[in-house]
Design an enzyme around this catalytic site. Structure first.
Site, PDB file in Angstrom:
ATOM      1  N   CYS A 112     -56.068  39.564 -79.493  1.00  0.00           N
ATOM      2  CA  CYS A 112     -56.030  40.440 -80.681  1.00  0.00           C
ATOM      3  C   CYS A 112     -57.338  41.215 -80.860  1.00  0.00           C
ATOM      4  O   CYS A 112     -57.386  42.178 -81.629  1.00  0.00           O
ATOM      5  CB  CYS A 112     -55.699  39.651 -81.943  1.00  0.00           C
ATOM      6  SG  CYS A 112     -56.834  38.312 -82.282  1.00  0.00           S
TER       7      CYS A 112
ATOM      8  N   HIS B   8     -59.227  42.958 -88.212  1.00  0.00           N
ATOM      9  CA  HIS B   8     -60.386  42.916 -87.318  1.00  0.00           C
ATOM     10  C   HIS B   8     -61.025  44.314 -87.265  1.00  0.00           C
ATOM     11  O   HIS B   8     -60.322  45.331 -87.365  1.00  0.00           O
ATOM     12  CB  HIS B   8     -59.960  42.568 -85.883  1.00  0.00           C
ATOM     13  CG  HIS B   8     -59.582  41.130 -85.664  1.00  0.00           C
ATOM     14  ND1 HIS B   8     -59.557  40.174 -86.644  1.00  0.00           N
ATOM     15  CD2 HIS B   8     -59.221  40.491 -84.512  1.00  0.00           C
ATOM     16  CE1 HIS B   8     -59.202  39.008 -86.127  1.00  0.00           C
ATOM     17  NE2 HIS B   8     -58.978  39.169 -84.838  1.00  0.00           N
TER      18      HIS B   8
HETATM   19  N1  LIG Z   1     -53.743  34.848 -85.384  1.00  0.00           N
HETATM   20  C1  LIG Z   1     -53.919  35.901 -84.591  1.00  0.00           C
HETATM   21  O1  LIG Z   1     -54.437  36.977 -85.007  1.00  0.00           O
HETATM   22  C2  LIG Z   1     -53.481  35.845 -83.172  1.00  0.00           C
HETATM   23  C3  LIG Z   1     -53.490  37.027 -82.461  1.00  0.00           C
HETATM   24  C4  LIG Z   1     -53.059  37.030 -81.145  1.00  0.00           C
HETATM   25  C5  LIG Z   1     -52.639  35.855 -80.597  1.00  0.00           C
HETATM   26  N2  LIG Z   1     -52.643  34.699 -81.283  1.00  0.00           N
HETATM   27  C6  LIG Z   1     -52.156  33.506 -80.598  1.00  0.00           C
HETATM   28  O2  LIG Z   1     -50.854  33.182 -81.096  1.00  0.00           O
HETATM   29  C7  LIG Z   1     -50.686  31.772 -81.102  1.00  0.00           C
HETATM   30  C8  LIG Z   1     -50.343  31.309 -82.511  1.00  0.00           C
HETATM   31  O3  LIG Z   1     -51.395  31.677 -83.386  1.00  0.00           O
HETATM   32  P1  LIG Z   1     -51.277  31.567 -84.973  1.00  0.00           P
HETATM   33  O4  LIG Z   1     -52.504  32.215 -85.471  1.00  0.00           O
HETATM   34  O5  LIG Z   1     -49.948  32.030 -85.453  1.00  0.00           O
HETATM   35  O6  LIG Z   1     -51.374  29.954 -85.151  1.00  0.00           O
HETATM   36  P2  LIG Z   1     -50.848  29.039 -86.365  1.00  0.00           P
HETATM   37  O7  LIG Z   1     -50.834  29.780 -87.651  1.00  0.00           O
HETATM   38  O8  LIG Z   1     -51.650  27.790 -86.260  1.00  0.00           O
HETATM   39  O9  LIG Z   1     -49.310  28.694 -85.969  1.00  0.00           O
HETATM   40  C9  LIG Z   1     -48.958  27.898 -84.862  1.00  0.00           C
HETATM   41  C10 LIG Z   1     -47.452  27.842 -84.685  1.00  0.00           C
HETATM   42  O10 LIG Z   1     -47.153  27.123 -83.472  1.00  0.00           O
HETATM   43  C11 LIG Z   1     -46.262  26.040 -83.770  1.00  0.00           C
HETATM   44  N3  LIG Z   1     -46.531  24.904 -82.898  1.00  0.00           N
HETATM   45  C12 LIG Z   1     -47.712  24.270 -82.728  1.00  0.00           C
HETATM   46  N4  LIG Z   1     -47.558  23.235 -81.843  1.00  0.00           N
HETATM   47  C13 LIG Z   1     -46.260  23.253 -81.458  1.00  0.00           C
HETATM   48  C14 LIG Z   1     -45.475  22.441 -80.572  1.00  0.00           C
HETATM   49  N5  LIG Z   1     -46.008  21.419 -79.895  1.00  0.00           N
HETATM   50  N6  LIG Z   1     -44.172  22.747 -80.406  1.00  0.00           N
HETATM   51  C15 LIG Z   1     -43.609  23.773 -81.087  1.00  0.00           C
HETATM   52  N7  LIG Z   1     -44.300  24.574 -81.943  1.00  0.00           N
HETATM   53  C16 LIG Z   1     -45.607  24.309 -82.119  1.00  0.00           C
HETATM   54  C17 LIG Z   1     -46.540  25.698 -85.225  1.00  0.00           C
HETATM   55  O11 LIG Z   1     -45.443  25.012 -85.759  1.00  0.00           O
HETATM   56  P3  LIG Z   1     -45.588  23.967 -86.991  1.00  0.00           P
HETATM   57  O12 LIG Z   1     -45.696  24.806 -88.231  1.00  0.00           O
HETATM   58  O13 LIG Z   1     -44.309  23.202 -86.917  1.00  0.00           O
HETATM   59  O14 LIG Z   1     -46.818  23.150 -86.733  1.00  0.00           O
HETATM   60  C18 LIG Z   1     -46.726  27.111 -85.813  1.00  0.00           C
HETATM   61  O15 LIG Z   1     -45.455  27.708 -85.990  1.00  0.00           O
HETATM   62  C19 LIG Z   1     -51.975  31.185 -80.525  1.00  0.00           C
HETATM   63  O16 LIG Z   1     -51.789  30.990 -79.142  1.00  0.00           O
HETATM   64  C20 LIG Z   1     -53.002  32.259 -80.799  1.00  0.00           C
HETATM   65  O17 LIG Z   1     -54.064  32.218 -79.874  1.00  0.00           O
HETATM   66  C21 LIG Z   1     -53.038  34.666 -82.583  1.00  0.00           C
END
Ligand SMILES: NC(=O)c1ccc[n+]([C@@H]2O[C@H](COP(=O)([O-])OP(=O)(O)OC[C@H]3O[C@@H](n4cnc5c(N)ncnc54)[C@H](OP(=O)(O)O)[C@@H]3O)[C@@H](O)[C@H]2O)c1
Length: 341
Positions: free
Chosen positions: A133, A247
């Site tokens: 991102c 950002h």
């Molecule tokens: N935030 C950003 O700006 C951004 C930008 C680009 C990429 N990313 C990437 O996108 C991904 C998610 O980021 P996020 O910011 O959305 O994180 P987040 O808010 O912590 O959400 C994580 C999600 O993954 C699920 N999850 C975690 N462990 C799991 C498992 N073992 N099996 C199935 N589902 C699981 C969680 O489900 P539960 O609710 O059930 O725990 C939740 O839905 C990461 O890889 C991050 O690096 C994030």
């Protein structure tokens, strides 16, 4: 060509990115035939809304991707590594938001406004990687300048909001700010390594050899790969700031041929995905406040940098959860549907 209605799955639907994917699908009116929401066992019983309809969140299990055309994965690298090959084996292509496959030469890393042709390579592993991102919006802004004058050197400092580190980091900033404003001692930091309220943290990701962080290294590597500029010299400093969403990038670059500030502004005005926000007399320039919930990349403060030959400086802002993650992923799913599935 319009995308045919897709059978979609969203893995990580309850997270910061997953919830934004749902919102972006609604906002873009992406043609959706069916939608499956997936997360961990912790989310059993959770219900999310899509276009006025309540959908249950299901746990991951074998066979869950059968009948899906595309799954948008946003559940972290470990989950992507394990489940992306299984999804493809069940006939479902994956758009992956994690960092698991971004450096894999067999997996295309794509920003639709910059290198859409690379998407054709998704069949090698049934996968396309969504860039970091801190990279996608930056390259939407740099592409028109690179195409016109060839960027040779890029010095970039990022100002990255806490939502870039997930929902738990948003809660950390909320909790700390609330405690400090009420004269209380905040809890120990649990997501960002130091207190982030009223502070800056110049570390995103682990440190690697030479003193850079993983985030800074991926800004350089992904920029070179997506722009198709292997010789591009990049110096990046990535900083976490106490902002919830949006950002920002302070960009300094040197091009092969001179580009005046006026020419750069004209190119940016016409570039897909860019909004030029640059009127100094009216004190108009990009700020996170203006970028939240916008899919466009805001660019302003465009000026020549007299400290170097062919130098330019600009300021870029985008919503990290939208163009930085969810919007780019939805665009990729739509492109797969339009051209390849
Ligand atoms: N935030 C950003 O700006 C951004 C930008 C680009 C990429 N990313 C990437 O996108 C991904 C998610 O980021 P996020 O910011 O959305 O994180 P987040 O808010 O912590 O959400 C994580 C999600 O993954 C699920 N999850 C975690 N462990 C799991 C498992 N073992 N099996 C199935 N589902 C699981 C969680 O489900 P539960 O609710 O059930 O725990 C939740 O839905 C990461 O890889 C991050 O690096 C994030």
């Amino acid at each position: 060509m319009a995308s045919r209605p897709l059978s979609l799955a969203i893995l990580g639907a309850t997270g910061a990115v997953g919830r934004t994917v749902l919102q972006v699908l609604e906002d873009r009116d992406t043609p959706v035939k069916s939608l499956k929401l997936l997360a961990s066992e912790r989310s059993q019983g959770t219900v999310l809304e899509f276009k006025g309809e309540e959908l249950p969140v299901e746990p991951l299990k074998p066979g869950v991707f059968q009948g899906c055309d595309v799954a948008i994965f946003s559940a972290g690298s470990a989950v992507s590594r394990e489940w992306a090959p299984k999804a493809w084996a069940e006939g479902c292509a994956v758009v992956d938001n994690s960092s698991a496959f971004r450096a894999d030469p067999e997996v295309p890393l794509v920003v639709p406004e910059v290198n859409p042709e690379a998407l054709a390579g998704f069949r090698a592993k049934g996968l396309v990687a969504n860039p970091n991102c801190a990279v996608t919006p930056l390259l939407v802004a740099l592409q028109p300048l690179h195409r016109a004058a060839g960027i040779e050197r890029l010095v970039v400092s990022t100002y990255q909001s806490v939502s870039g580190a997930g929902q738990k980091a948003v809660e950390q900033l909320e909790g700390e700010a609330h405690a400090l404003m009420n004269g209380a001692e905040p809890d120990a930091p649990h997501q960002i390594p130091y207190r982030i309220a009223f502070n800056l943290v110049p570390q995103i990701g682990a440190f690697v050899e030479g003193g850079e962080t993983e985030e800074e290294r991926s800004i350089a590597a992904e920029s070179r790969r997506i722009l198709g500029a292997p010789g591009l010299r990049v110096s990046a400093t990535a900083v976490r700031v106490p902002i919830f969403y949006g950002h920002s990038w302070s960009v300094n670059l040197a091009t092969g041929r001179k580009l005046s500030a006026g020419e750069a502004r004209e190119l940016l005005k016409q570039a897909p995905g860019v909004k030029l926000v640059d009127d100094l007399k009216e004190r108009i320039y990009p700020m996170p406040l203006l970028a939240v919930n916008d899919d466009a990349v805001l660019v302003g403060r465009v000026r020549e940098d007299a400290s170097q030959e062919h130098g330019l400086a600009l300021f870029v802002v985008a919503d990290n959860l939208r163009k930085g993650a969810a919007t780019n992923a939805v665009q990729l799913a739509e492109l797969l549907g339009e051209k390849y599935l």
